[in-house]
Motif scaffolding. Sequence first.
Motif, PDB file in Angstrom:
ATOM      1  N   ASP A  60      38.415  45.105  41.314  1.00 14.59           N
ATOM      2  CA  ASP A  60      38.819  44.637  42.645  1.00 14.59           C
ATOM      3  C   ASP A  60      40.181  43.953  42.605  1.00 14.59           C
ATOM      4  O   ASP A  60      41.017  44.157  43.493  1.00 14.59           O
ATOM      5  CB  ASP A  60      37.779  43.680  43.222  1.00 14.59           C
ATOM      6  N   ALA A  61      40.436  43.147  41.575  1.00 21.01           N
ATOM      7  CA  ALA A  61      41.719  42.447  41.459  1.00 21.01           C
ATOM      8  C   ALA A  61      42.869  43.445  41.297  1.00 21.01           C
ATOM      9  O   ALA A  61      43.939  43.272  41.897  1.00 21.01           O
ATOM     10  CB  ALA A  61      41.684  41.470  40.289  1.00 21.01           C
ATOM     11  N   LEU A  62      42.640  44.488  40.518  1.00 20.47           N
ATOM     12  CA  LEU A  62      43.667  45.520  40.359  1.00 20.47           C
ATOM     13  C   LEU A  62      43.946  46.230  41.671  1.00 20.47           C
ATOM     14  O   LEU A  62      45.106  46.473  42.030  1.00 20.47           O
ATOM     15  CB  LEU A  62      43.245  46.525  39.284  1.00 20.47           C
ATOM     16  N   ALA A  89      41.080  52.158  37.523  1.00 26.55           N
ATOM     17  CA  ALA A  89      41.616  51.103  38.401  1.00 26.55           C
ATOM     18  C   ALA A  89      43.041  50.732  38.010  1.00 26.55           C
ATOM     19  O   ALA A  89      43.880  50.492  38.881  1.00 26.55           O
ATOM     20  CB  ALA A  89      40.709  49.873  38.364  1.00 26.55           C
ATOM     21  N   VAL A  90      43.319  50.679  36.713  1.00 25.44           N
ATOM     22  CA  VAL A  90      44.690  50.410  36.269  1.00 25.44           C
ATOM     23  C   VAL A  90      45.613  51.514  36.792  1.00 25.44           C
ATOM     24  O   VAL A  90      46.687  51.242  37.346  1.00 25.44           O
ATOM     25  CB  VAL A  90      44.773  50.300  34.727  1.00 25.44           C
ATOM     26  N   ASP A  94      48.819  51.369  40.333  1.00 25.24           N
ATOM     27  CA  ASP A  94      50.225  51.758  40.282  1.00 25.24           C
ATOM     28  C   ASP A  94      51.111  50.610  39.794  1.00 25.24           C
ATOM     29  O   ASP A  94      52.277  50.512  40.171  1.00 25.24           O
ATOM     30  CB  ASP A  94      50.684  52.270  41.645  1.00 25.24           C
ATOM     31  N   LEU A  95      50.544  49.744  38.954  1.00 25.52           N
ATOM     32  CA  LEU A  95      51.288  48.617  38.382  1.00 25.52           C
ATOM     33  C   LEU A  95      51.717  48.954  36.966  1.00 25.52           C
ATOM     34  O   LEU A  95      50.969  49.593  36.219  1.00 25.52           O
ATOM     35  CB  LEU A  95      50.405  47.365  38.315  1.00 25.52           C
ATOM     36  N   LEU A  96      52.925  48.521  36.600  1.00 21.14           N
ATOM     37  CA  LEU A  96      53.275  48.546  35.184  1.00 21.14           C
ATOM     38  C   LEU A  96      52.268  47.642  34.486  1.00 21.14           C
ATOM     39  O   LEU A  96      52.079  46.489  34.881  1.00 21.14           O
ATOM     40  CB  LEU A  96      54.681  48.009  34.958  1.00 21.14           C
TER      41      LEU A  96
END
Length: 146
Positions: A60-62, A89-90, A94-96
């Motif tokens: 959820d945080a991701l 989820a990672v 779409d985050l580095l």
Amino acid sequence: MPGKILLLNGPNLNMLGLREPDIYGHDTLEDVVALASAEASKYGLEIDALQSNHEGDLIDALHKARGTHLGCVINPGGLTHTSVALLDAVKASDLLTVEVHISNPHAREEFRHHSYISLAAIAVFAGAGIQGYRYAVDLLATRAQA
């Protein structure tokens, strides 16, 4: 550029400083957050930290961090070796993402040698103790500035 880095710590990392100090050292989770926050502040960034023993909380945080954070530093703990859902989820965030492990999983039991999360990470810091978190924040901040 968003001014936040998501710092995620998975199951049992709330027990840092107490749990197997011969492997994980005497530093606490609070020490980890303080170290990462101090490094982030050098770049004018903030750390948004969460530790959970529940896989869904991390997922959820991701999801929530997508588009609001410049990157993620994650120590998935035991989920490293088991969670395709966390890997997905990672990727969806779409985050580095930089993966961190306090100990060196490759110097431990065979089952710890595989990481699902590494498939989506731009880098992995392992075996450097809590300094790995500082290296991860530095890498994300440097990449974000480029």
